[in-house]
Design an enzyme around this catalytic site. Structure first.
Site, short mmCIF file in Angstrom:
data_model
loop_
_atom_site.label_atom_id
_atom_site.label_comp_id
_atom_site.label_asym_id
_atom_site.label_seq_id
_atom_site.Cartn_x
_atom_site.Cartn_y
_atom_site.Cartn_z
N LYS A 11 -7.53 26.97 -41.62
CA LYS A 11 -8.76 26.34 -40.97
C LYS A 11 -9.74 25.60 -42.07
O LYS A 11 -10.69 24.82 -41.65
CB LYS A 11 -9.32 27.21 -40.22
CG LYS A 11 -8.57 27.72 -39.18
CD LYS A 11 -8.68 26.74 -37.95
CE LYS A 11 -8.25 27.46 -36.48
NZ LYS A 11 -8.48 26.18 -35.42
N SER A 67 0.11 30.02 -40.54
CA SER A 67 -1.07 29.54 -40.45
C SER A 67 -2.32 30.54 -40.99
O SER A 67 -3.23 29.53 -41.34
CB SER A 67 -1.62 29.27 -38.88
OG SER A 67 -1.39 30.54 -38.05
#
Length: 317
Positions: A55, A299
């Site tokens: 992110k 992720s």
């Protein structure tokens, strides 16, 4: 008012994002998974980013674009990882960040936000999810998914994948809001890759699989209290439906037990802690029969310590 569908980034915008975020987000390695009998699975280790999640790429790109326009205060709605990326980039540039988080957010992610100096506003899950579907009146609000600068930042992962393995046959991506998979797919297609883009979901809630079956976004039961955070949800965000319907080639559904087993495997074979959303694509790759090299987007690594202890002990928290 519903959030508008963002434009997909062109290759030049993704390449510009890679230059813009250099020095805040780091390129990450693609390594071979050490799993018995499978030599064709590779791990894109976004856990190695400064905030432990991919992110930071999309958050930094979006924030820096706002700074270029004169912004000094921004806000977002996030389960924790996007807000951490925003807070990290904001601290680097002296920008105040407010994070609206669900009351179910992992404590490890909240600790990270506090450490980075973000203001935290906890909301009931339904109210928080409404911000993702409808946006916010905050002037500095950055949508964590449906924003063209977010998509361009996510697309930098696709560029790095092809730099490392131009022969990829498939990329398995955890499906949360649709921004990660849309950005990666846009980059792959812009570079002429034929790799299949596979969305990974868990039994805690698989809104994309349900939407594809119905031909439109539908509301499904969703367990927001599972150890898998940052992916899944009660429905596909309407703004992202046109993109994911066009860009996603297939879906993969894994159980919570398979996801926990993948967490254990990554710890035992790679000394790597992955959150549920990061381990789920690995579980999917191990369960699928896919010819050719496969990349799994690991992720993020924000797994609550209590959940990690339980998983290493053989349980599914």
């Amino acid at each position: 008012m519903a959030v508008a569908t963002p434009a997909l980034p062109a290759l030049a915008e993704i390449e510009a994002a890679r230059e813009r975020i250099a020095g805040i987000a780091d390129p990450t390695p693609l390594v071979r998974l050490q799993a018995d009998g499978r030599a064709d699975i590779h791990l894109k280790l976004e856990t190695l980013q400064p905030v432990g999640s991919f992110k930071v790429r999309c958050a930094a790109n979006a924030l820096l674009r706002r700074v270029e326009a004169g912004a000094r205060d921004v806000s977002t709605a996030s389960a924790g990882n996007f807000a951490q990326g925003l807070a990290y980039a904001g601290r680097e540039r002296g920008v105040k960040v407010t994070a609206y988080v669900p009351e179910t957010a992992a404590e490890s992610k909240l600790d990270g936000l506090r450490r980075l100096g973000a203001a935290i506003v906890a909301l009931p899950y339904d109210r928080w999810w409404a911000m993702l579907a409808e946006g916010s009146d905050d002037a500095g609000f950055i949508h964590p998914v449906a924003d063209p600068d977010v998509l361009a930042g996510n697309g930098t992962i696709g560029l790095e994948l092809l730099d490392a393995r131009p022969d990829l046959a498939a990329v398995i991506v955890p499906y949360g809001g649709g921004g990660l998979i849309s950005g990666i797919a846009a980059a792959l297609k812009a570079r002429g890759s034929n790799a299949r883009v596979i969305a990974c979901e868990t039994e805690a809630g698989a809104p994309l699989r349900a939407a594809l079956a119905a031909g439109r976004p539908v509301t499904i039961p969703f367990d927001s209290g599972s150890f898998v955070t940052g992916m899944g949800g009660p429905a596909v965000i309407p703004a992202m439906w046109p993109h994911v319907r066009a860009l996603v080639d297939d879906t993969a559904l894994v159980s919570l037990a398979q996801t926990a087993a993948a967490v254990r495997l990554l710890v035992e074979r790679h000394h790597l802690i992955a959150e549920g959303a990061g381990a789920a694509p690995v579980a999917a790759a191990l369960a699928r029969q896919q010819a050719g090299p496969v990349a799994c987007i690991v992720s993020g690594g924000h797994l609550d310590p209590g959940h990690l202890v339980a998983i290493l002990g053989g349980a599914v928290p």
